[in-house]
Design a protein around this motif. Structure first.
Motif, PDB file in Angstrom:
ATOM      1  N   GLY A 311      -0.967   5.613 -17.384  1.00  0.00           N
ATOM      2  CA  GLY A 311       0.533   6.552 -16.975  1.00  0.00           C
ATOM      3  C   GLY A 311       0.521   5.902 -16.038  1.00  0.00           C
ATOM      4  N   GLU A 312      -0.332   5.072 -14.559  1.00  0.00           N
ATOM      5  CA  GLU A 312      -0.203   5.026 -13.841  1.00  0.00           C
ATOM      6  C   GLU A 312      -0.184   3.183 -13.384  1.00  0.00           C
ATOM      7  N   LEU A 313      -0.501   2.987 -14.712  1.00  0.00           N
ATOM      8  CA  LEU A 313      -0.671   1.387 -15.079  1.00  0.00           C
ATOM      9  C   LEU A 313       0.781   1.414 -15.408  1.00  0.00           C
ATOM     10  N   GLU A 314       1.725   1.876 -16.427  1.00  0.00           N
ATOM     11  CA  GLU A 314       2.892   1.785 -16.415  1.00  0.00           C
ATOM     12  C   GLU A 314       3.605   2.200 -15.548  1.00  0.00           C
ATOM     13  N   GLN A 315       3.543   2.941 -15.075  1.00  0.00           N
ATOM     14  CA  GLN A 315       4.814   2.857 -13.517  1.00  0.00           C
ATOM     15  C   GLN A 315       4.514   1.859 -12.803  1.00  0.00           C
ATOM     16  N   LEU A 316       3.609   1.240 -12.761  1.00  0.00           N
ATOM     17  CA  LEU A 316       3.276  -0.484 -12.014  1.00  0.00           C
ATOM     18  C   LEU A 316       3.414  -1.564 -12.630  1.00  0.00           C
ATOM     19  N   ALA A 317       3.939  -1.013 -13.956  1.00  0.00           N
ATOM     20  CA  ALA A 317       4.779  -2.356 -14.361  1.00  0.00           C
ATOM     21  C   ALA A 317       6.419  -2.436 -14.893  1.00  0.00           C
ATOM     22  N   GLU A 318       6.539  -1.419 -13.918  1.00  0.00           N
ATOM     23  CA  GLU A 318       7.949  -1.074 -13.888  1.00  0.00           C
ATOM     24  C   GLU A 318       8.102  -1.266 -12.298  1.00  0.00           C
ATOM     25  N   GLN A 319       7.344  -0.962 -11.425  1.00  0.00           N
ATOM     26  CA  GLN A 319       7.436  -1.280 -10.303  1.00  0.00           C
ATOM     27  C   GLN A 319       7.479  -2.709 -10.071  1.00  0.00           C
ATOM     28  N   LEU A 320       6.571  -2.986 -10.763  1.00  0.00           N
ATOM     29  CA  LEU A 320       6.147  -4.846 -10.753  1.00  0.00           C
ATOM     30  C   LEU A 320       7.710  -5.964 -11.244  1.00  0.00           C
ATOM     31  N   SER A 321       8.204  -5.360 -12.090  1.00  0.00           N
ATOM     32  CA  SER A 321       9.231  -6.145 -12.988  1.00  0.00           C
ATOM     33  C   SER A 321      10.307  -5.965 -11.926  1.00  0.00           C
ATOM     34  N   GLN A 322      10.530  -5.213 -11.007  1.00  0.00           N
ATOM     35  CA  GLN A 322      11.709  -4.987 -10.410  1.00  0.00           C
ATOM     36  C   GLN A 322      12.494  -5.643 -11.255  1.00  0.00           C
ATOM     37  N   ALA A 323      13.357  -4.586 -12.118  1.00  0.00           N
ATOM     38  CA  ALA A 323      14.305  -4.300 -13.263  1.00  0.00           C
ATOM     39  C   ALA A 323      15.281  -4.049 -12.999  1.00  0.00           C
ATOM     40  N   TYR A 324      15.581  -2.825 -11.839  1.00  0.00           N
ATOM     41  CA  TYR A 324      15.949  -1.569 -12.576  1.00  0.00           C
ATOM     42  C   TYR A 324      16.889  -1.466 -11.100  1.00  0.00           C
ATOM     43  N   PRO A 325      17.682  -0.882 -11.559  1.00  0.00           N
ATOM     44  CA  PRO A 325      18.775  -1.178 -10.109  1.00  0.00           C
ATOM     45  C   PRO A 325      18.720  -1.174  -8.819  1.00  0.00           C
ATOM     46  N   GLY A 326      18.570  -1.368  -7.447  1.00  0.00           N
ATOM     47  CA  GLY A 326      18.241  -0.973  -6.681  1.00  0.00           C
ATOM     48  C   GLY A 326      16.807  -1.553  -6.190  1.00  0.00           C
ATOM     49  N   ALA A 327      16.037  -2.499  -6.710  1.00  0.00           N
ATOM     50  CA  ALA A 327      14.204  -2.355  -6.985  1.00  0.00           C
ATOM     51  C   ALA A 327      14.102  -2.836  -6.297  1.00  0.00           C
ATOM     52  N   ARG A 328      12.930  -2.818  -4.885  1.00  0.00           N
ATOM     53  CA  ARG A 328      12.428  -3.273  -3.700  1.00  0.00           C
ATOM     54  C   ARG A 328      11.180  -3.198  -4.213  1.00  0.00           C
ATOM     55  N   MET A 329      10.845  -4.702  -2.529  1.00  0.00           N
ATOM     56  CA  MET A 329       9.271  -4.401  -3.221  1.00  0.00           C
ATOM     57  C   MET A 329       7.969  -3.377  -2.348  1.00  0.00           C
ATOM     58  N   GLU A 330       9.234  -2.477  -1.901  1.00  0.00           N
ATOM     59  CA  GLU A 330       8.722  -1.349  -1.144  1.00  0.00           C
ATOM     60  C   GLU A 330       8.221  -0.356  -2.577  1.00  0.00           C
ATOM     61  N   ASP A 331       9.039  -0.252  -3.089  1.00  0.00           N
ATOM     62  CA  ASP A 331       8.503   0.594  -4.703  1.00  0.00           C
ATOM     63  C   ASP A 331       7.020   0.696  -5.284  1.00  0.00           C
TER      64      ASP A 331
END
Length: 651
Positions: A311-331
């Motif tokens: 679950g944590e790896l899936e969240q990290l993959a999404e955060q690292l993709s920065q593909a969602y609206p309003g994505a920031r590196m701080e996420d």
């Protein structure tokens, strides 16, 4: 050993206080080159920054690589493991216990032993049912009794490990008192959460709970909400693990849970806890599941941790993709990133975040009037400098001065000198100046003193000012043939050279496709490729003529970069007419405009990209008619060819 009085002991270890204060600053030069290339290829500056972050730099992993590592680790967990570990361990302990008991019964001669043997023979093939059937059995073999007790102990520790990480190991070899303390903790925990659900809990109740049972919670929650967060995340992972099992596995484990620590009480309390956690945190993923297909069995606690990691790896993959609206590196959760991918991954992520901030802080990106991001003038200067540096590597033997044959100022030395006049800025001819002073004061006592009349200056070749028009083909063929980026870098290099070393020259960039238009260097850099047919050299020459006529008294220079013959012309009403092969009218109007430019005394050079016979023939005729020349560089040498022509064409 104690430290001597007056001295202090210090402990040294890895730095763990955030970004390394001794790390070198982010080098933006290479990043800006990559960013500029993406922009010149058609990306918006904001998209180019995101692409740079995803791609990374040489020696620096980007977000795509980090996300790929997270996905790879997730796949490895699923491919390597399965969820049969606890059941397999129960089966093994049960088989050992039954085997030892049968050995003991075989040595006995009484009737009770024969009855016990029948009981052993008739045990259910289901491990859970067999464990239940033996719950009241009087074991004759001490070793068999010990193995059977291990089953109940294992089940209790595994069930607790599902909800409380580290509990399996902590309770290994636990006494009855230890088990009773766990039971009391669960009862108090359920009471606390029930009171919280009703809104009746108090800070004192929480503090008392942590004072008595805080060693069960190494996360050290500061209030009930934090306690709920940590418990719910773990419980949700345990539920997803159960969802991933087959129905037969779930049924076996549910039945075995009733034998945990030899009593159903533990399972009942945990079920009550799970219900309250699901009610308090419905946003957690309680319904998900995974397909474990490996050969390595995991126990319940280990499998729960694997599910939490997935679950944590899936969240990290999404955060690292920065593909969602309003994505920031701080996420990006840096703590989770370090747990899953290690310290180097955290360093890479921090460097990328710093890169994004530095691009804005150092003024390399700014906002256009419409609110969109754009490359700042500072960024354009640095990109031009980089482009010119690449050209200079190919022209390292050439000088930047441009000369005429008229003696004057600010050029190469001619070897001659003349008397200084007011306003002269040429260097002194020291030898002639001192000689004049010595001759003037011959017969006078030393020392020799200089007079203004003694001073002579070294004559130099005059450097004239130039009006330069660079015409660049922006038709679709430039894109499709891979000439778009070299064309833009060439314009950047020439613009930087003129704006920094020959500021007296007037450079105009003109792009021409179906129509022509004047462009600033920033506009040309960010110019999007447009699919349109037509090479309207006629219109471009009109604009070039206007520019050259605005600068009388300068040396007019015309440079044309194209990969196509003239196929469009401009009508009086502003419409562009295109046809292929070119219309006679198109060629006639183009030649007429070229003649007008040539009459200004313009030095003309055509840079032909491509080797088509028709293109070569037309360009050669245009060059001969205007008294110019044709250069046919390869793409890598285009910039060097244009800059060299600018520097040396007007000797």
């Amino acid at each position: 050993m104690t430290a001597p009085r007056g001295r202090h002991r210090f402990a040294y270890g890895p730095y763990s206080g955030g970004p390394d204060p001794l790390a070198p600053p982010v080098d933006l030069r290479e990043a800006l080159d990559e960013l500029g290339q993406d922009v010149m290829e058609g990306s918006s500056p904001r998209s180019a920054v995101r692409e740079l972050m995803r791609r990374g730099l040489p020696g620096q992993r980007g977000l795509d690589q980090l996300a790929a590592r997270a996905n790879q680790r997730r796949r490895e967990l699923l491919k390597r493991n399965n969820l049969d570990g606890t059941l397999a361990e129960v089966r093994e302990l049960l088989e050992r216990a039954v085997l030892e008991e049968r050995k003991e019964l075989a040595r006995a001669l009484d009737d009770d032993a024969r009855f016990a043997e029948l009981q052993m023979e008739s045990l259910s093939p289901s491990p859970a049912e067999a464990v239940r059937e033996l719950s009241d059995y009087s074991w004759r073999s001490p070793q068999a009794q010990q193995d059977y007790d291990k089953i109940k102990d294992l089940l209790g520790r595994e069930l607790l490990e599902e909800r409380f990480q580290g509990m399996k190991q902590a309770l290994e070899g636990a006494t009855d008192a230890d088990k009773q303390r766990v039971t009391e903790m669960l009862k108090d925990l359920n009471d606390l959460l029930a009171a919280h659900a009703r809104g009746e809990d108090t800070d004192e109740q929480f503090e008392q709970f942590m004072a008595e049972h805080g060693d069960f919670f190494p996360e050290d929650p500061q209030d009930v909400e934090e306690l709920l967060d940590s418990l719910a995340q773990r419980a949700a992972a345990a539920q997803r693990m159960r969802n991933s099992m087959t129905p037969e596995q779930r049924a076996e484990l549910d039945a075995l849970a009733q034998q945990a620590f030899g009593s159903p009480e533990l399972a009942d309390q945990l079920a009550q806890l799970d219900g309250m956690l699901q009610a308090a945190r419905p946003g957690e993923d309680w319904q998900g599941s995974e397909d474990f297909r490996g050969q390595q069995g995991m126990g319940l606690g280990e499998a729960t941790q694997a599910m939490a990691d997935i679950g944590e790896l899936e969240q990290l993959a999404e955060q690292l993709s920065q593909a969602y609206p309003g994505a920031r590196m701080e996420d990006v959760d840096l703590d989770a990133l370090e747990r899953q991918l290690g310290e180097q991954a955290v360093t890479d992520a921090r460097t990328l975040a710093e890169l994004e901030r530095e691009l804005q802080r150092q003024g390399l990106l700014d906002r256009a009037p419409d609110g969109s991001w754009r490359l700042s003038p500072k960024a354009m200067r640095q990109l031009g400098q980089s482009a010119l540096r690449d050209v200079a590597e190919q022209l390292s033997a050439r000088r930047g001065d441009r000369e005429t044959r008229r003696a004057g100022a600010a050029g190469e030395l001619t070897g001659a000198s003349r008397a200084w006049q007011f306003g002269d800025t040429e260097p002194w001819d020291t030898t002639r100046t001192v000689t004049n002073a010595v001759l003037r004061t011959a017969g006078h006592p030393l020392p020799v003193r200089l007079d203004v009349s003694d001073v002579e200056v070294a004559e130099t070749e005059q450097r004239s000012r130039a009006a330069v028009a660079l015409l660049v083909d922006t038709s679709w063929s430039m894109v499709s043939e891979g000439r778009w980026l070299p064309m833009k870098r060439t314009a950047l290099a020439l613009h930087h050279l003129v704006s920094t070393r020959f500021r007296g020259d007037a450079l105009q960039l003109i792009g021409f496709g179906r129509h022509a238009r004047t462009l600033s260097v920033a506009e040309l850099t960010g110019l999007d490729a447009v699919w349109e047919q037509g090479t309207n050299l006629h219109h471009a020459l009109k604009l070039a003529g206007l520019h050259l006529r605005r600068h009388p008294g300068t040396q007019p220079v015309l440079m044309v970069v194209t990969d196509g013959e003239p196929t469009a012309h401009l009508e009086r009403d502003g419409r562009a007419v295109f046809d292929y092969p070119p219309l006679a009218e198109t060629l006639g109007l183009t030649v007429r405009e070229l003649d007008a430019v040539a009459k200004l005394g313009t030095q003309v050079t055509f840079f032909r990209l491509g080797s088509e016979p028709r293109l070569a023939a037309v360009v050669d005729q245009l060059a001969r008619r205007s008294g110019g020349r044709v250069v046919a560089p390869d793409l890598d040498g285009l910039g060097a060819a244009v800059v060299a022509d600018y520097l040396g064409r007007r000797r």
